[in-house]
Design a protein around this motif. Structure first.
Motif, PDB file in Angstrom:
ATOM      1  N   ILE A   1       0.840  -1.201   0.000  1.00 23.13           N
ATOM      2  CA  ILE A   1       0.000   0.000   0.000  1.00 23.13           C
ATOM      3  C   ILE A   1       0.876   1.253   0.000  1.00 23.13           C
ATOM      4  O   ILE A   1       0.635   2.187  -0.759  1.00 23.13           O
ATOM      5  N   PHE A   2       1.895   1.234   0.832  1.00 24.58           N
ATOM      6  CA  PHE A   2       2.764   2.412   0.934  1.00 24.58           C
ATOM      7  C   PHE A   2       3.414   2.769  -0.406  1.00 24.58           C
ATOM      8  O   PHE A   2       3.569   3.936  -0.733  1.00 24.58           O
ATOM      9  N   MET A   3       3.820   1.729  -1.156  1.00 23.80           N
ATOM     10  CA  MET A   3       4.547   1.981  -2.409  1.00 23.80           C
ATOM     11  C   MET A   3       3.699   2.751  -3.408  1.00 23.80           C
ATOM     12  O   MET A   3       4.229   3.437  -4.282  1.00 23.80           O
TER      13      MET A   3
ATOM     14  N   SER B   1       2.808  -9.093  -7.543  1.00 26.39           N
ATOM     15  CA  SER B   1       1.707  -8.367  -8.191  1.00 26.39           C
ATOM     16  C   SER B   1       2.206  -7.140  -8.945  1.00 26.39           C
ATOM     17  O   SER B   1       1.957  -6.001  -8.538  1.00 26.39           O
ATOM     18  N   PRO B   2       2.888  -7.391 -10.058  1.00 22.69           N
ATOM     19  CA  PRO B   2       3.424  -6.262 -10.830  1.00 22.69           C
ATOM     20  C   PRO B   2       2.334  -5.324 -11.339  1.00 22.69           C
ATOM     21  O   PRO B   2       2.532  -4.106 -11.380  1.00 22.69           O
ATOM     22  N   GLU B   3       1.171  -5.892 -11.693  1.00 18.05           N
ATOM     23  CA  GLU B   3       0.096  -5.035 -12.217  1.00 18.05           C
ATOM     24  C   GLU B   3      -0.313  -3.999 -11.189  1.00 18.05           C
ATOM     25  O   GLU B   3      -0.535  -2.834 -11.516  1.00 18.05           O
ATOM     26  N   GLU B   4      -0.441  -4.469  -9.933  1.00 17.53           N
ATOM     27  CA  GLU B   4      -0.849  -3.556  -8.868  1.00 17.53           C
ATOM     28  C   GLU B   4       0.110  -2.374  -8.750  1.00 17.53           C
ATOM     29  O   GLU B   4      -0.294  -1.248  -8.510  1.00 17.53           O
ATOM     30  N   MET B   5       1.384  -2.676  -8.908  1.00 17.82           N
ATOM     31  CA  MET B   5       2.395  -1.631  -8.747  1.00 17.82           C
ATOM     32  C   MET B   5       2.430  -0.693  -9.944  1.00 17.82           C
ATOM     33  O   MET B   5       2.680   0.494  -9.820  1.00 17.82           O
TER      34      MET B   5
ATOM     35  N   GLY C   1       2.941   4.203  -8.257  1.00 21.38           N
ATOM     36  CA  GLY C   1       3.570   2.898  -8.113  1.00 21.38           C
ATOM     37  C   GLY C   1       4.682   2.712  -9.131  1.00 21.38           C
ATOM     38  O   GLY C   1       5.771   2.234  -8.807  1.00 21.38           O
ATOM     39  N   ALA C   2       4.405   3.106 -10.376  1.00 20.03           N
ATOM     40  CA  ALA C   2       5.396   2.925 -11.441  1.00 20.03           C
ATOM     41  C   ALA C   2       6.662   3.723 -11.132  1.00 20.03           C
ATOM     42  O   ALA C   2       7.778   3.234 -11.307  1.00 20.03           O
ATOM     43  N   GLN C   3       6.487   4.942 -10.640  1.00 21.29           N
ATOM     44  CA  GLN C   3       7.647   5.754 -10.252  1.00 21.29           C
ATOM     45  C   GLN C   3       8.457   5.054  -9.173  1.00 21.29           C
ATOM     46  O   GLN C   3       9.685   5.013  -9.210  1.00 21.29           O
TER      47      GLN C   3
END
Length: 649
Positions: free
Chosen positions: A415-417, A483-487, A493-495
DNA sequence: CAAACCCCGGCTTT
DNA sequence: AAAGCCGGGGTTTGTA
């Protein structure tokens, strides 16, 4: 909006008026809101509740009790009657007894000051206040006029009484501007009295809420010079806090705080643009005096349990700018255990950061202990987040820091990321004070705290950062791999993932990189008929960065390549193999070329492969892309990536 | 990194 | 009290 919902929830959770006040004082830890605010916003709730409490009109309690019994009506009559007849069968019936009492009461009331008018006003008010069904507008106006004409000249007598004060509250609410102004005018001499009255304070808050700018300025004027006293007053403190938070301009706020410096600063004969630092710089005596006065007010309020008040945070913020020597130690002692009450307001967070920076190892330990139960809320809060970062940046005992927070944060990192605020301290851990994430003024503050910590922080900043990063980074990779999609689906998240992948500070995670990269590539390598994440603009950007092997540096006019992180050429191979089977999957390649967002990813790939023309994968990819020359040429203006491709093949 | 863009809160107006 | 305007802050975008 946000404030509104929170306040609503807080209101609902507090059933009785006194409970409201007390509870807020001691602090719902996260959002200490003065009770008075709740009153203004949830009027109906307020009034309904009040009906359950004893309705007292008289000067003393016994009087009120008689009334209670009286107004409770028939419900209790049988009981009363029974006991009465049991005691003395010759006595009058309950009914007679009651009517007698009622008569007595009436007389007593009538004897009171303006008693008859009050009775009449209250009757009218009963009609005005009903909500279900709502009173028609024209009827309401008429009632307001009537009540007002009866009240005129009497307001001073009414407003300090429980129910009569509520009449005036309703009156203020529904009156037109002109009448409101008149009410304010008539009450002007009573403002201080209202602020310190258990019932009157709600009316004063209502006046602030519905009143004109001038009315507010008048209230401030009336309380001016008495704020320090009010802050120590049970009712007064809430009025002052509300005034400060909701109803004053920044200049008015400043002048309110100046009052805490001392009596001689309370009035306008001094330069009221002077900052506390300037005032303290005038002489050692002045500094001492201001410091003592500020500390006195703060200490009294903290000990009373009002640590959450924003006006207090503002006062503390001034104090920490001028305190010195033993004062620092005493102040930290005063606030260490209550640190969590500070971290969620702008001024409070600044105070917390300053204190943490200046604290000794032992003091830091007690501060961290106090923050631990609130660790998650702090990390996610707009202001609290910065306090966490300052802890990461200044506390030398990184073992203690990890012991305090790792257990609290480990399960929350996903969540934090992607969280707007919580990601920031962790971005710092990954890549330091990058200007990409920290605006100039934030950087200035952070550097200031670090400077303040010079006395008690000796470890090189980078060591501290890496030591604090270590306990988290493995988990960050795991989350990314799972869970790469979530990130990737949010730009936050991508940053974050870019910073994670580019980080080289921790050697132990080297073997976690390859699986993470495979998972990332897998998240966009979907069958043709499915929508790929790559159609999101920030995801295209993300892959471009990875394929380039680092972030674009505008000043240098080139990519800041990062070695040994399996990005750049090796990532291009990994990517092109998984997604296009090195171009053999012609259909997929064509699809990406034709997308304005994805075509830049293809540009990045082509750049990498052209830079290594002798390698087998390069030959394969370049030849397959050449087969799409026609498609590339026919892309429209909006597909800028295709334009670049056209020039590159 | 800078320019464009968007969203929100506060203030003014009717 | 509701609607609209303005300014500030934060976010996205551009494609070297």
């Amino acid at each position: 909006m946000d404030r509104g919902t929170k306040r609503g929830a807080a209101g609902a959770a507090r059933p009785a008026k006194q409970a409201k006040t007390a509870k807020t004082a001691r602090g719902t830890k996260q959002q200490a809101k003065p009770a008075a605010k709740v009153q203004v916003e949830s009027d109906s709730e307020d009034e309904d509740e009040l009906d359950l409490v004893s309705v007292r009109d008289g000067e003393d309690d016994s009087d009120a009790e008689v009334e209670d019994a009286e107004e409770a009506g028939d419900a209790e009559s049988s009981e009363n009657g029974d006991s009465a007849s049991a005691a003395d069968p010759n006595k009058k019936t309950s009914r007679e007894q009651h009517s007698e009492q009622r008569q007595l009461l009436k007389e007593r009331k009538a004897k009171r000051k303006s008693g008859l008018q009050v009775e009449q006003i209250k009757r009218l008010w009963e009609k005005l206040r009903v909500r279900n069904p709502p009173v028609a507008k024209d009827v309401r106006t008429k009632l307001v006029d009537e009540i007002w004409s009866l009240c005129q000249g009497l307001l001073g007598d009414l407003v300090l009484k429980h129910d009569a004060s509520r009449v005036v509250q309703t009156l203020v609410k529904y009156a037109d501007r002109e009448t409101r102004d008149k009410i304010c005018l008539e009450l002007k001499p009573f403002y201080y009295k209202l602020a310190t009255s258990a019932y009157g304070k709600y009316l004063l808050i209502k006046l602030l809420h519905y009143g004109s700018k001038e009315a507010r300025a008048n209230v401030i004027k009336a309380l001016h010079g008495k704020l320090r006293k009010l802050m120590r007053h049970r009712e007064g403190a809430y009025v002052v806090e509300d005034l400060f938070v909701l109803y004053s301009t920044s200049a008015q706020r400043q002048s309110m705080i100046r009052e805490f410096w001392g009596a001689q600063y309370a009035f306008f004969n001094t330069d009221n643009t002077q900052t506390v630092v300037e005032a303290a710089a005038e002489s050692a005596e002045k500094r001492k005096l201001i410091a003592q006065n500020l500390f006195g007010t703060i200490q009294a309020s903290v000990e009373k349990g009002s640590t959450g008040f924003q006006i207090l945070h503002a006062a503390m913020r001034e104090y920490v700018q001028i305190f010195e020597g033993d004062e620092v130690r005493a102040f930290i002692e005063l606030l260490a255990e209550q640190m969590a009450e500070l971290v969620h307001t702008p001024q409070g967070a600044d105070v917390a950061c300053t204190l943490i920076a200046k604290a000794t190892a032992k003091e830091r330990k007690s501060i961290l202990k106090a923050l631990k139960p609130h660790a998650e809320a702090m990390a996610k809060n707009e202001h609290g987040q910065q306090v966490l970062q300052v802890i990461f940046m200044t506390v030398d005992d990184t073992t203690l820091v990890s012991k305090t927070f790792v257990a609290e944060y480990k399960d929350k990192l996903g969540i934090f990321m992607t969280d707007k605020f919580a990601r920031r301290p962790f971005l710092y851990l990954l890549s330091g004070l990058s200007t990409a994430f920290f605006p100039p003024d934030v950087l200035k503050d952070l550097r200031r705290y670090v400077e303040l910590s010079a006395e008690t922080s000796k470890k090189p900043e980078n060591d501290r950062r890496v030591q604090n990063l270590k306990p988290y980074i493995g988990e960050m990779f795991s989350i990314l791999t799972e869970s790469p999609e979530e990130m990737l689906k949010t730009s936050y998240g991508a940053q974050f993932v870019v910073e994670l992948l580019l980080n080289k500070d921790v050697d132990d995670v080297a073997e976690l990189r390859a699986p993470a990269l495979d998972a990332i590539v897998g998240s966009v390598a979907v069958p043709i008929e499915e929508e790929s994440l790559i159609t999101l603009p920030h995801v295209g950007r993300f892959f471009r960065t990875l394929i380039q092997g680092g972030k674009w540096n505008r000043d240098a006019g080139k990519v800041d390549t990062v070695e040994d992180v399996e990005l750049g050429y090796s990532f291009a191979v990994r990517f092109a193999t998984a997604v296009f089977d090195m171009g053999a999957n012609s259909e997929a390649l064509a699809q990406w070329i034709a997308s304005p967002d994805a075509s830049f990813v293809v540009v990045g790939l082509l750049d990498q492969f052209k830079a290594a023309p002798k390698e087998a994968p390069s030959k394969k990819f370049i030849s397959s892309i050449k087969k799409h020359a026609k498609l590339i040429k026919k892309q429209g203006e909006d597909n800028k990536g295709a334009k670049v491709l056209a020039g590159a093949i």
